[in-house]
Motif scaffolding. Structure first.
Motif, short mmCIF file in Angstrom:
data_model
loop_
_atom_site.label_atom_id
_atom_site.label_comp_id
_atom_site.label_asym_id
_atom_site.label_seq_id
_atom_site.Cartn_x
_atom_site.Cartn_y
_atom_site.Cartn_z
N ARG A 93 0.83 -1.20 0.00
CA ARG A 93 0.00 0.00 0.00
C ARG A 93 0.87 1.25 0.00
O ARG A 93 0.55 2.23 -0.67
CB ARG A 93 -0.89 -0.02 1.25
CG ARG A 93 -1.89 1.08 1.30
CD ARG A 93 -3.21 0.66 0.68
NE ARG A 93 -4.08 1.83 0.66
CZ ARG A 93 -4.23 2.60 -0.41
NH1 ARG A 93 -3.61 2.32 -1.53
NH2 ARG A 93 -5.00 3.65 -0.35
N THR A 94 1.98 1.21 0.78
CA THR A 94 2.90 2.35 0.79
C THR A 94 3.48 2.59 -0.58
O THR A 94 3.60 3.73 -1.05
CB THR A 94 4.03 2.12 1.80
OG1 THR A 94 3.47 1.77 3.05
CG2 THR A 94 4.89 3.34 1.95
N TYR A 95 3.84 1.49 -1.28
CA TYR A 95 4.40 1.61 -2.62
C TYR A 95 3.39 2.24 -3.56
O TYR A 95 3.72 3.11 -4.37
CB TYR A 95 4.83 0.23 -3.13
CG TYR A 95 5.35 0.25 -4.51
CD1 TYR A 95 4.65 -0.38 -5.55
CD2 TYR A 95 6.53 0.91 -4.83
CE1 TYR A 95 5.13 -0.36 -6.84
CE2 TYR A 95 7.01 0.93 -6.12
CZ TYR A 95 6.31 0.31 -7.12
OH TYR A 95 6.77 0.33 -8.39
N GLN A 96 2.09 1.83 -3.41
CA GLN A 96 1.07 2.41 -4.28
C GLN A 96 0.88 3.89 -3.97
O GLN A 96 0.77 4.73 -4.86
CB GLN A 96 -0.27 1.71 -4.05
CG GLN A 96 -0.40 0.41 -4.76
CD GLN A 96 -1.80 -0.15 -4.56
OE1 GLN A 96 -2.37 -0.04 -3.49
NE2 GLN A 96 -2.34 -0.74 -5.59
N GLU A 97 0.82 4.23 -2.70
CA GLU A 97 0.46 5.58 -2.28
C GLU A 97 1.63 6.54 -2.51
O GLU A 97 1.46 7.64 -3.02
CB GLU A 97 0.13 5.50 -0.81
CG GLU A 97 -0.88 6.34 -0.15
CD GLU A 97 -2.14 6.73 -0.85
OE1 GLU A 97 -2.43 7.92 -0.82
OE2 GLU A 97 -2.85 5.86 -1.39
N LEU A 98 2.86 6.13 -2.12
CA LEU A 98 3.98 7.05 -2.15
C LEU A 98 4.84 6.88 -3.39
O LEU A 98 5.73 7.68 -3.63
CB LEU A 98 4.87 6.85 -0.91
CG LEU A 98 4.16 7.17 0.40
CD1 LEU A 98 5.04 6.84 1.59
CD2 LEU A 98 3.84 8.63 0.47
N ASP A 101 9.67 2.41 -3.12
CA ASP A 101 9.92 1.52 -1.98
C ASP A 101 11.36 1.66 -1.53
O ASP A 101 11.89 0.81 -0.84
CB ASP A 101 9.58 0.06 -2.31
CG ASP A 101 10.65 -0.60 -3.13
OD1 ASP A 101 10.81 -1.83 -3.01
OD2 ASP A 101 11.33 0.10 -3.89
N GLY B 151 -4.83 5.74 6.38
CA GLY B 151 -3.99 5.63 5.20
C GLY B 151 -3.49 6.91 4.59
O GLY B 151 -3.25 6.97 3.40
N THR B 152 -3.30 7.98 5.40
CA THR B 152 -2.67 9.17 4.81
C THR B 152 -1.20 8.86 4.57
O THR B 152 -0.64 7.95 5.16
CB THR B 152 -2.78 10.37 5.76
OG1 THR B 152 -2.17 10.02 7.00
CG2 THR B 152 -4.21 10.73 6.00
N LYS B 153 -0.57 9.67 3.72
CA LYS B 153 0.80 9.37 3.32
C LYS B 153 1.76 9.33 4.50
O LYS B 153 2.59 8.43 4.61
CB LYS B 153 1.30 10.41 2.31
CG LYS B 153 0.65 10.31 0.95
CD LYS B 153 1.49 11.06 -0.07
CE LYS B 153 1.12 10.76 -1.50
NZ LYS B 153 -0.14 11.23 -1.98
N LEU B 156 1.29 6.07 6.52
CA LEU B 156 1.86 4.88 5.89
C LEU B 156 3.37 4.86 6.07
O LEU B 156 3.96 3.84 6.43
CB LEU B 156 1.52 4.86 4.40
CG LEU B 156 0.09 4.52 4.05
CD1 LEU B 156 -0.17 4.79 2.60
CD2 LEU B 156 -0.18 3.06 4.34
N ARG B 157 3.97 6.03 5.85
CA ARG B 157 5.43 6.08 5.91
C ARG B 157 5.94 5.78 7.31
O ARG B 157 6.88 5.02 7.49
CB ARG B 157 5.87 7.47 5.48
CG ARG B 157 7.27 7.59 5.02
CD ARG B 157 7.55 9.01 4.71
NE ARG B 157 7.57 9.77 5.95
CZ ARG B 157 7.18 11.03 6.06
NH1 ARG B 157 6.73 11.68 5.01
NH2 ARG B 157 7.23 11.64 7.20
#
Lengths: 113, 493
Positions: A93-98, A101, B151-153, B156-157
């Motif tokens: 999900r992080t890869y999709q959102e940001l 990786d 799920g804000t950026k 997630l980070r």
């Protein structure tokens, strides 16, 4: 036998540490998997590596193996399985959102002024 | 009834399971969460009273006798911390009604909060070292979900880093329990304590003690293991920040107190010497961080670290006065940190930013918020007759009496700098010329204020009524300083 197990566990910890220090998220997660393998083998070795019958009363054997390390390992495997599954989905999900990786690009500097 | 001590764990589990099925009906979820958590508060208060009257409560799960089965043990320290946890959870939940947003509420926010309470209450109540690991994991799993919920950026980070640090810490916990099991051959805490007394603290046990310090230090954010905290706690919304900041680090500190008073008290010169050095460094670095930032969230987050240092210093000195101060200070700090996080959450909602240079003049339109914040800040800094004063007084007088002059002076000076850091928020955020903020009309400030006002009133009551509370604290300290009381209650019933 314990020496051999200690060397194996040491190699597992070594590769886990190397992987967890890398930049790619997926390698970090594989590293945590290897770390938990090493920890579980450590519980087995620490419980004593002797031969004996299965720990059931009906066996009427002269010596039994210790059932507690086996119970600890099972519990620890199930817990780390759940966490690894969550971690993998989170990484995707992080890869999709940001869009990346690469952990070098995932530093946080909000509020640091 | 003899099973009373499992209720603070059982009620949140059942509520959490029930709430999972009601994910679309927000109003019903709110009512059930609030009523259930209020019920847990009442049950915890009754449990504290029961422990005060009847002594340590124990429960052998599935009737397997100690030390062969898992035992739940509620002594006065555990019961007090369970009560404080329930109160903070109740305050966070009623704050969430007005601030967390319907999207999060529809996707299982309330059930996960209940599971977090299960993990924390279980970790405080268990009497078996591997069961402690399991409850830690329950608490951590819920915290992973809450940290990333929405799920804000930034969430997630920061979750990636938080989960990574905690996975390593959990692996270390498993390794340490394995080593301890191979030396003593038991997992029941009272039984381990007995066996270690028989063997005496040989070298390998001191190594295991330091390993435990690393594991619980990673969770409790002591120097040099606190570097994950400022980043991770910055990301989630205010009620979740309040739950994390007030509860999770304190579980780590409780675990250090429990293991070091029950298992590793035979070589105190070495182990407690290390804890004193680490706690002084923790206070110094926490206070430097609190003073350095102009961001309200970061200021209060670094205050968490400074408070952990003070609590650990009080415990490491190991005299009746200082340990009483430490136990009193844990309860006070849990309540005040939750109140402060909820209050700055309101500030951030009104002004739309957490940067102090971009907000000013809030006292003109929101005087209730301003004075509640002032009282909370004064309590944090240790101004009598509010609750922070008595804890710090006992810790400092105990430190001076035992000859740890440097540490006591550091705690004194840190109070001054902590006062400066929170007064900075008051001066920049509340005084000055009022500005117009884009989101201002939509914040239901009066409804949001109910929870923090409740917590601040509780802190005032704790301070003014400290004579009433002191017998309970003394009973908790007695069990920490004399492990035989604990061992007898578990093994010889």
């Amino acid at each position: 036998m314990e020496i051999l197990m200690a060397i194996v566990i040491g190699v597992l910890f070594m590769s886990a540490t190397y992987l967890m220090l890398s930049k790619s998220l997926l390698r970090i997660i594989v590293g945590t998997g290897l770390l938990s393998h090493g920890a579980h083998l450590l519980i087995l070795t620490m419980g004593g590596l002797k031969r004996g019958a299965a720990p059931l009363l009906g066996e009427n054997a002269s010596s039994y193996t210790d059932p507690i390390p086996q119970a600890l390992i099972l519990t620890a495997i199930v817990i780390s399985f759940g966490v690894t599954a969550f971690f993998l989905v989170l990484a995707y999900r992080t890869y999709q959102e940001l869009g990346t990786d690469n952990t070098e690009k995932l530093r946080g500097t909000e509020g640091n002024d | 009834m003899i099973n009373f001590l499992i209720l603070p764990i059982l009620v949140p589990i059942l509520t959490g399971i029930l709430l999972i099925f009601l994910s679309r009906h927000i109003i019903v979820q709110r009512w059930i969460s609030a009523l259930s958590t209020f019920g847990t508060v009442v049950i915890s208060a009754l449990l504290v009273q029961k422990v005060y009257r009847d002594g340590i409560q124990t429960l052998d799960l599935s009737s397997w006798e100690a030390p062969f089965g898992i035992t739940l043990v509620s002594d006065m320290l555990s019961a007090t911390l369970v009560l404080t946890t329930s109160i903070i959870a109740f305050a966070s939940i009623i704050y969430s009604f007005f601030s967390i947003g319907k999207d999060r509420e529809k996707f299982y926010y309330y059930p996960v909060v209940q599971f977090l309470i299960v993990g924390v209450n279980g970790a405080f109540t268990t009497g078996d070292i591997f069961n402690l690991f399991v409850f830690f994991e329950v608490m951590l799993m819920s915290s992973y979900v809450l940290l990333v919920h929405g799920g804000t950026k930034i969430q997630l980070r920061e979750s990636i880093k938080y989960i990574l640090v905690n996975v390593i810490s959990s692996a270390l916990f498993v390794i340490t329990v394995a080593y301890l099991y191979s030396v003593v051959g038991s997992l029941n805490m009272a039984h381990i304590s007995e066996r270690i007394s028989e063997v005496g603290q040989i070298g390998i046990l001191t190594v295991i003690a330091i390993l435990f310090l690393i594991v619980f230090g990673l969770k409790g954010a002591i120097f040099p293991l606190y570097f994950w905290l400022p980043g991770s706690y910055y990301a989630p919304p205010a009620p979740i920040m309040a739950l994390f900041g007030a509860l999770l680090t304190k579980v780590g500190v409780y675990a250090i107190m429990r293991t070091y008073s029950l298992f590793f008290y035979h070589d105190q010169a070495y182990t407690h010497g290390i804890i004193i050095v680490l706690s002084i460094l923790t206070i110094l670095l926490g206070v430097i961080g609190a003073v350095a930032y102009m961001d309200v969230k970061k200021i209060i987050i670094y205050n968490i670290i400074a408070a952990i240092g003070v609590i650990l210093f009080g415990f490491a000195v190991m005299s009746p006065d200082s340990v009483s101060g430490s136990v009193y200070y844990i309860v006070h700090d849990m309540i005040i940190k939750a109140a402060l996080f909820l209050l700055i959450g309101i500030m951030i909602k009104i002004t739309g930013t957490s940067d102090l240079t971009k907000m000013s003049g809030l006292i003109k339109r929101y005087p209730g918020l301003a004075w509640t914040f002032f009282l909370a800040a004064a309590s944090l800094a240790g101004i009598p007759p509010l609750s922070g004063f008595f804890g710090k007084l006992l810790i400092i007088s105990g430190g001076f009496a035992e000859g740890f002059h440097l540490g006591a002076v550091v705690v004194l000076l840190s109070s001054l700098l902590i006062l400066f850091s929170v007064m900075k928020i008051f001066i920049y955020g509340f005084w000055g010329e009022p500005r117009t903020y884009p989101e201002e009309g939509k914040t239901p400030v009066k409804s949001l204020l109910i929870a923090p006002v409740l917590l601040v009133l509780l802190s005032i009551a704790m301070g003014v009524g400290s004579e009433v509370i002191f017998p309970y604290i003394s009973m908790a300290v007695e069990t920490l300083l004399n492990p035989d009381i604990y061992i007898d209650a578990v093994l010889k019933e």
